[in-house]
Design an enzyme around this catalytic site. Structure first.
Site, mmCIF file in Angstrom:
data_model
loop_
_atom_site.group_PDB
_atom_site.id
_atom_site.type_symbol
_atom_site.label_atom_id
_atom_site.label_comp_id
_atom_site.label_asym_id
_atom_site.label_seq_id
_atom_site.Cartn_x
_atom_site.Cartn_y
_atom_site.Cartn_z
ATOM 1 C CG HIS A 4 -2.262 0.598 0.958
ATOM 2 N ND1 HIS A 4 -2.478 1.562 -0.012
ATOM 3 C CD2 HIS A 4 -3.474 0.386 1.539
ATOM 4 C CE1 HIS A 4 -3.743 1.917 -0.017
ATOM 5 N NE2 HIS A 4 -4.378 1.211 0.919
ATOM 6 C CG ASP A 22 -3.292 5.152 -3.702
ATOM 7 O OD1 ASP A 22 -2.637 4.990 -2.646
ATOM 8 O OD2 ASP A 22 -3.237 6.183 -4.403
#
Length: 423
Positions: free
Chosen positions: A395, A399
């Protein structure tokens, strides 16, 4: 007369001194030759050292000797295997000759440049030894018909000893049956609580270290999707025999997922990136790491420049790397790098799973088993072969929108493989 005796004695002394001198010269010459022979043997002997394995590897475990002291070897024949935390390194003979001395024991830790074994150069015959010739008499007897062969044993040996009236007849010993098996190992008693300790291999230790490092460093998150495999399975069924005949390679599903991933990475380049310090390294090529299970652990050889390959090229490369992995022949170059990983747990029957990122990569695609499931197509409930796929991503680099988009693109390419020809 006296003068003649003096002359004879003098001549005798001269002959004796000459003979002694000759003997002394021969002894000296013999010592010189023997010394020369030993010197030449020493010059022919060579100490083989632990070879350079990689820039980041300085030591390993001597896992096994393929030869023992006194064995002969051919040039480039394997002598020892050294296990490192990445691959097994084979140490081969630099020349043909005889193994004179082994300088380390199995399970010893050895370092690069350490003396490993001594080999003495010499010619080694590669022909199998011939069978020893039997004596002429034995050969002659064997060549005669059985009814013409004469029993050459002495009467005392050939005839059984007479038995007395009251002596019981000895029991005949039955020959051991060929089908008789060795006694089975005893079963552990009910309630037994036994333990066995096995030393972890260097590769297993390194895998554990890297997996834990990945969990600690990456902000891992996993997204799932379902893929209808009908179209790809139909295409494979239609062309697999032709591909096998023309290209000598089996057409599987890995090539389709590899190609689909390479195309999706063009659209979502962050999934093909990595973090180095405070910088993000973006790439316009795809070096695809393919997870392969081996007896010693999971390895990830790399298919380089997968973005420019077709199905056949990818299948050939994966098949070659898989064979090298199973045979323990992978090199560090085969596993170095890699920008994205595909892991196929479905071959073992896995239905769902969350793969772990192979740092410093940004994502890993997990394939799973194909199961028939009821799905709704155009308002109708139908049975379709469905595969669940998972994308675990970092992450810090991707995204949620990018990760989901990547997996959706893979789904679209697999469900209609013709789209890959237009991309």
């Amino acid at each position: 007369m006296l003068s003649h005796r003096i002359i004879a004695i003098a001549r005798g002394r001269g002959l004796w001194q000459g003979a002694a001198a000759a003997r002394g010269w021969n002894v000296a010459r013999s010592h010189a030759l023997r010394s020369q022979f030993h010197t030449s043997r020493l010059l022919q002997a060579e100490t083989v050292k632990v070879p350079q394995m990689a820039e980041s590897i300085s030591e390993g475990t001597l896992k096994s000797w393929s030869k023992k002291e006194g064995d002969t070897v051919q040039v480039d024949e394997e002598v020892a295997t050294i296990e490192t935390d990445k691959i097994d390194v084979q140490v081969n003979a630099p020349k043909s000759g005889t193994i004179v001395k082994l300088l380390a024991n199995e399970e010893d830790t050895v370092t690069v440049g350490q003396d490993l074994f001594v080999i003495e150069e010499g010619e080694v015959s590669s022909e199998a030894p011939k069978e020893e010739s039997k004596p002429a008499a034995e050969t002659k007897d064997a060549s005669e018909p059985k009814d013409q062969q004469v029993d050459k044993k002495l009467p005392e040996e050939s005839a059984p000893a007479p038995r007395t009236r009251d002596e019981p007849k000895p029991k005949e010993s039955k020959p051991a049956s060929k089908e008789s098996k060795a006694p089975a190992a005893p079963r552990p008693a009910a309630g037994a609580r036994t333990e066995t300790r096995i030393k972890m291999s260097r590769m297993r230790l390194r895998i554990a270290e890297r997996l834990k490092e990945s969990q600690n460093a990456a902000a891992s998150l996993t997204t799932f999707n379902e893929i209808d495999m009908s179209s790809l399975m139909e295409m494979r069924k239609k062309y697999k025999d032709q591909v096998l005949k023309e290209h000598d390679v089996k057409l599987g599903f890995m090539s389709a997922f590899a190609k689909a991933s390479a195309l999706a990475l063009k659209e979502i380049p962050a999934a093909n990136a990595s973090i180095e310090g405070d910088e993000i390294v973006m790439r316009d090529y795809v070096d695809l790491s393919v997870a392969v299970a081996t007896p010693k652990g999971l390895v990830t050889p790399v298919v380089r420049n997968a973005e420019g390959m077709n199905f056949i090229d990818i299948e050939k490369e994966i098949a070659g790397l898989g064979k090298k992995a199973r045979d323990g022949k992978l090199t560090l170059e085969d596993m170095a790098g890699g920008t994205f990983t595909i892991s196929n747990g479905g071959v073992f029957g896995s239905l769902y799973g969350t793969p772990i990122i192979n740092l410093p990569q940004a994502a890993v695609l997990g394939m799973h088993a194909i199961k028939e499931k009821p799905v709704v197509v155009n308002g109708q409930i139908v049975i379709r072969p469905i595969m669940v796929v998972a994308l675990t991503y970092d992450h810090r680099l991707l995204d949620g929108r990018e990760a989901v988009t990547f997996l959706v693109r893979v789904k679209e390419y697999i469900e209609d493989p013709r789209k890959m020809l237009l991309a």
